[in-house]
Design a protein around this motif. Sequence first.
Motif, PDB file in Angstrom:
ATOM      1  N   ASP A   3       0.716  -1.319   0.103  1.00  0.00           N
ATOM      2  CA  ASP A   3       0.046   0.028   0.090  1.00  0.00           C
ATOM      3  C   ASP A   3       0.953   1.387  -0.123  1.00  0.00           C
ATOM      4  O   ASP A   3       0.531   2.201  -0.576  1.00  0.00           O
ATOM      5  CB  ASP A   3      -0.804   0.110   1.250  1.00  0.00           C
ATOM      6  N   ARG A   4       2.031   1.094   0.774  1.00  0.00           N
ATOM      7  CA  ARG A   4       2.880   2.315   0.849  1.00  0.00           C
ATOM      8  C   ARG A   4       3.305   2.443  -0.489  1.00  0.00           C
ATOM      9  O   ARG A   4       3.694   3.700  -0.962  1.00  0.00           O
ATOM     10  CB  ARG A   4       3.786   2.167   1.968  1.00  0.00           C
ATOM     11  N   ALA A   6       2.048   1.935  -3.281  1.00  0.00           N
ATOM     12  CA  ALA A   6       1.177   2.596  -4.511  1.00  0.00           C
ATOM     13  C   ALA A   6       0.812   4.030  -3.823  1.00  0.00           C
ATOM     14  O   ALA A   6       0.878   4.803  -4.864  1.00  0.00           O
ATOM     15  CB  ALA A   6      -0.142   1.799  -4.130  1.00  0.00           C
ATOM     16  N   VAL A   7       1.138   4.398  -2.712  1.00  0.00           N
ATOM     17  CA  VAL A   7       1.003   5.888  -2.167  1.00  0.00           C
ATOM     18  C   VAL A   7       1.991   6.867  -2.930  1.00  0.00           C
ATOM     19  O   VAL A   7       1.896   7.633  -3.461  1.00  0.00           O
ATOM     20  CB  VAL A   7       0.895   5.848  -0.748  1.00  0.00           C
ATOM     21  N   ILE A   8       3.206   6.044  -2.682  1.00  0.00           N
ATOM     22  CA  ILE A   8       4.636   7.094  -3.256  1.00  0.00           C
ATOM     23  C   ILE A   8       4.421   6.998  -4.793  1.00  0.00           C
ATOM     24  O   ILE A   8       4.853   8.028  -5.262  1.00  0.00           O
ATOM     25  CB  ILE A   8       5.809   6.061  -2.675  1.00  0.00           C
ATOM     26  N   LYS A   9       3.980   5.883  -5.488  1.00  0.00           N
ATOM     27  CA  LYS A   9       3.708   6.140  -6.938  1.00  0.00           C
ATOM     28  C   LYS A   9       2.828   7.168  -7.403  1.00  0.00           C
ATOM     29  O   LYS A   9       3.101   8.083  -8.241  1.00  0.00           O
ATOM     30  CB  LYS A   9       3.490   4.748  -7.731  1.00  0.00           C
ATOM     31  N   ASN A  10       1.976   7.251  -6.539  1.00  0.00           N
ATOM     32  CA  ASN A  10       0.703   8.174  -6.648  1.00  0.00           C
ATOM     33  C   ASN A  10       1.223   9.810  -6.518  1.00  0.00           C
ATOM     34  O   ASN A  10       0.885  10.634  -7.187  1.00  0.00           O
ATOM     35  CB  ASN A  10      -0.468   7.959  -5.846  1.00  0.00           C
ATOM     36  N   LEU A  11       2.195   9.878  -5.352  1.00  0.00           N
ATOM     37  CA  LEU A  11       2.657  11.119  -5.194  1.00  0.00           C
ATOM     38  C   LEU A  11       3.704  11.570  -6.239  1.00  0.00           C
ATOM     39  O   LEU A  11       3.695  12.697  -6.705  1.00  0.00           O
ATOM     40  CB  LEU A  11       3.441  10.942  -3.891  1.00  0.00           C
ATOM     41  N   GLU A  37       8.124  14.235   1.200  1.00  0.00           N
ATOM     42  CA  GLU A  37       7.396  13.131   1.859  1.00  0.00           C
ATOM     43  C   GLU A  37       8.440  12.690   2.907  1.00  0.00           C
ATOM     44  O   GLU A  37       8.403  12.259   4.128  1.00  0.00           O
ATOM     45  CB  GLU A  37       7.348  11.808   0.968  1.00  0.00           C
ATOM     46  N   ASP A 152      10.676   4.419   2.837  1.00  0.00           N
ATOM     47  CA  ASP A 152      10.181   4.908   1.869  1.00  0.00           C
ATOM     48  C   ASP A 152      11.211   5.492   0.967  1.00  0.00           C
ATOM     49  O   ASP A 152      10.900   5.718  -0.426  1.00  0.00           O
ATOM     50  CB  ASP A 152       9.321   6.139   2.508  1.00  0.00           C
TER      51      ASP A 152
END
Length: 242
Positions: A3-4, A6-11, A37, A152
Motif C-alpha cells: 500500500d505504501r 502505491a501511495v508513493i507512486k501516486n505522489l 515526503e 520510503d
Amino acid sequence: MHDRAAVIKNLILHHPGGGAGGNDGLLRRVCGAAAQELAASGAGISVMTEDGVRGASAASDPVSERLEELQFTLGEGPCIDAFASRRPVLISDLGALVARADGRWPFYAPAAHEGGLRAVFAIPLQIGAARLGVLDVFRDRVGPLTNAELADALTFAEATVTALLDRQEQAGSSGFADIDDDAAEYRAELFQAQGMVMVQLGVTLGEAMARIRAYAYAEDRRLSEVARDVVARRLRFDGDEL
C-alpha cells in the motif's frame, strides 16, 4: 508495504514539480515528492551509465541542484559512491565527517557543509545487476532517517526505476537510449577538452582534468559547460588570446 508503494507512486505521478514531460519531468517529480515526503530540504537524481558517466539529472530546487552538480564537478560524493558500491550511502552528520582529518570526500564534504548541507542519503537506482543512477536526499539538519523514512526512500528509488523502464519501453527508441546518447556525447566532449587543456598547459591528462574541475568549481559552473567552452575554443587555460 504494498500500500505504501502505491501511495508513493501516486505522489510521484501527481506531484506538481514535474512541469514538462519526458524523463526530466519525471525526475523532477520524484525529487519534489521525495523531498516533501521524507521531510528533507531537497533531493536530486542523476541517471548514469554503467561506467559512471551521468546522463539526465534533476533536482527539487536550485540549492539541491548545486549539491548534486558539485559531486560531478569535484569527482566525489555520496551519489558517486552509492553508484559504485551499489549500496545506500547514509551520512547523518556531515559535519562530523568534515572534522575528521582522514574524512571521506575531502573536497565535497566541506564545500557542501559550507553550503548548508548537514545530512545526505544516497539511494542507488538499480534492478538486478543493472544500475541506472542514484537518488540523493539532502537535509539541512543533522540526524538519521527513521526506519520508516529509509523504507520510503528505498520505495521512491524502486518506483523511479520502474517508471523509467516503463517509459523506455513505451518510447521505443527514446528513453534510456537518449540518455545513453547524451552520456556518450558528454564523455567525448569531456575527453576532448581534457586533451586540449593537456596540450595547452603541457601537463598530464590527470592534471588537465584536475584543472578543468577546479575551474568549474571556482566559477560555479557545470563541468559539462566548461568542457563545451574549451572544445569550442571559447576558453583556454594557457592565457593565450582566443
